[in-house]
Design a protein around this motif. Structure first.
Motif, short mmCIF file in Angstrom:
data_model
loop_
_atom_site.label_atom_id
_atom_site.label_comp_id
_atom_site.label_asym_id
_atom_site.label_seq_id
_atom_site.Cartn_x
_atom_site.Cartn_y
_atom_site.Cartn_z
N UNK A 142 32.68 21.43 29.30
CA UNK A 142 34.04 21.64 29.12
C UNK A 142 34.37 22.33 27.61
N UNK A 143 33.15 22.37 26.93
CA UNK A 143 33.31 22.67 25.58
C UNK A 143 33.05 24.10 25.43
N UNK A 144 33.09 24.75 24.30
CA UNK A 144 32.70 26.32 24.08
C UNK A 144 31.26 26.38 23.70
N UNK A 145 30.34 25.39 23.49
CA UNK A 145 29.03 25.27 23.48
C UNK A 145 28.28 25.96 24.66
N UNK A 146 28.41 25.46 25.84
CA UNK A 146 28.11 25.99 26.82
C UNK A 146 26.55 25.34 27.24
N UNK A 147 26.42 24.19 26.71
CA UNK A 147 25.11 23.54 26.86
C UNK A 147 25.42 22.23 27.70
N UNK A 148 24.68 22.12 28.70
CA UNK A 148 24.80 21.06 29.64
C UNK A 148 23.28 20.16 29.79
N UNK A 149 23.52 18.90 30.02
CA UNK A 149 22.38 18.17 30.10
C UNK A 149 22.54 17.28 31.45
N UNK A 150 21.22 17.53 32.19
CA UNK A 150 21.30 16.85 33.39
C UNK A 150 20.12 16.03 33.82
N UNK A 151 20.12 14.98 34.38
CA UNK A 151 19.12 14.12 35.03
C UNK A 151 18.75 14.48 36.27
N UNK A 156 30.15 14.75 15.48
CA UNK A 156 31.11 15.26 16.70
C UNK A 156 31.11 14.08 17.56
N UNK A 157 32.46 14.13 18.30
CA UNK A 157 32.41 13.09 19.45
C UNK A 157 31.58 13.64 20.68
N UNK A 158 31.16 12.88 21.31
CA UNK A 158 30.51 13.02 22.47
C UNK A 158 31.43 13.71 23.53
N UNK A 159 31.29 15.13 23.80
CA UNK A 159 32.01 15.56 24.82
C UNK A 159 31.20 16.32 26.10
N UNK A 160 31.89 16.67 27.25
CA UNK A 160 31.13 17.29 27.94
C UNK A 160 30.81 18.80 27.83
N UNK A 161 29.65 19.16 28.04
CA UNK A 161 29.14 20.42 27.42
C UNK A 161 29.84 21.52 28.19
N UNK A 218 25.03 20.83 17.37
CA UNK A 218 25.62 22.12 17.57
C UNK A 218 27.15 22.31 17.81
N UNK A 219 27.55 21.36 18.31
CA UNK A 219 28.77 21.38 18.63
C UNK A 219 29.88 21.31 17.46
N UNK A 220 29.28 20.27 16.73
CA UNK A 220 30.05 20.06 15.53
C UNK A 220 30.08 21.44 14.35
N UNK A 221 28.95 22.31 14.52
CA UNK A 221 28.53 23.56 13.53
C UNK A 221 29.80 24.57 14.16
N UNK A 222 29.81 24.42 15.51
CA UNK A 222 30.56 25.77 16.60
C UNK A 222 31.88 25.35 15.85
N UNK A 279 18.43 21.21 15.31
CA UNK A 279 19.05 21.78 16.41
C UNK A 279 19.08 23.08 16.64
N UNK A 280 18.95 23.71 15.31
CA UNK A 280 19.15 25.26 15.47
C UNK A 280 17.84 25.77 16.22
N UNK A 281 16.61 25.25 15.76
CA UNK A 281 15.62 25.66 16.50
C UNK A 281 15.42 25.53 18.07
N UNK A 282 16.01 24.32 18.40
CA UNK A 282 16.05 23.95 19.94
C UNK A 282 17.01 24.89 20.38
#
Length: 208
Positions: free
Chosen positions: A57-66, A50-55, A33-37, A172-175
């Motif tokens: 800090x990105x324009x995507x706005x998606x963060x992953x938490x454990x 795409x390189x792994x970036x912190x969501x 999604x980040x690459x497409x954006x 990815x789009x469906x998710x």
């Protein structure tokens, strides 16, 4: 044309450490999604990996938490006077593969799912298709998933197929849509602005 999805406001998803492959799968989706954006819609070339970036800090706005949300830990909704312990995720990612319910981790995951369902916490299921290394036929999950979860209607909801390779962007789009993403393409923004300027029309569904 690649869809350019983003999250406004930002969204955090919970990937349980007990759910084998969940975090890795979401990172792939996040990167897709980040690459497409970051790829102009006028470009006819597919985005480079795409390189792994912190969501955050990105324009995507998606963060992953454990960090497990309160509802997943306790099976109860957060009350007015109850501080939300644990993570602040708004969705529980349930990644369905050949290893989902295996061993002690699978048992712990099953309890998390029970808790989330009891609390009404949103669960988004992603099915790893047989094309993936950890994939399986969806029907096989009925033989590995705890029976009480099946009987309680876990699989009545749609599970999004997670395809590798050329179809990864579609998955990815469906998710993204299941998580409430917004189409950030210029055409979609223009349509939204145009519709917001039109008078509001209420349509009432006929009741037989």
């Amino acid at each position: 044309t690649l869809k350019r999805w983003g999250f406004r406001p930002p969204v955090t998803v919970y990937c349980s450490p007990n759910c084998s492959g969940a975090k890795a799968a979401m990172e792939v989706i996040q990167n897709e999604l980040e690459a497409a954006l970051n790829t102009r819609r006028s470009s006819s070339r597919p985005p480079s990996p795409a390189k792994k970036v912190s969501a955050k800090a990105s324009a995507l706005g998606l963060d992953i938490s454990t960090d497990a949300p309160f509802a997943v830990v306790s099976g109860r909704k957060v009350g007015t006077h109850q501080p939300p312990d644990g993570g602040s995720a708004g969705f529980f990612i349930l990644y369905l593969s050949v290893r989902t319910w295996a061993g002690a981790e699978g048992d712990a995951l099953a309890q998390e799912v029970r808790n989330a369902r009891a609390a009404g916490f949103p669960i988004v299921m992603i099915h790893s298709t047989p094309d993936n290394d950890d994939g399986c036929e969806f029907g096989d999950l009925f033989g590995t998933t705890p029976n009480d979860l099946i009987q309680d209607g876990l699989f009545r909801a749609l599970a999004i197929a997670n395809y590798p390779g050329a179809f990864q962007h579609v998955s990815a789009c469906l998710v993204a849509r299941a998580l409430g993403a917004t189409d950030l393409s210029s055409a979609a923004i223009k349509r939204s602005a145009s519709s917001s300027s039109m008078p509001e029309v209420h349509v009432r569904r006929a009741v037989p």
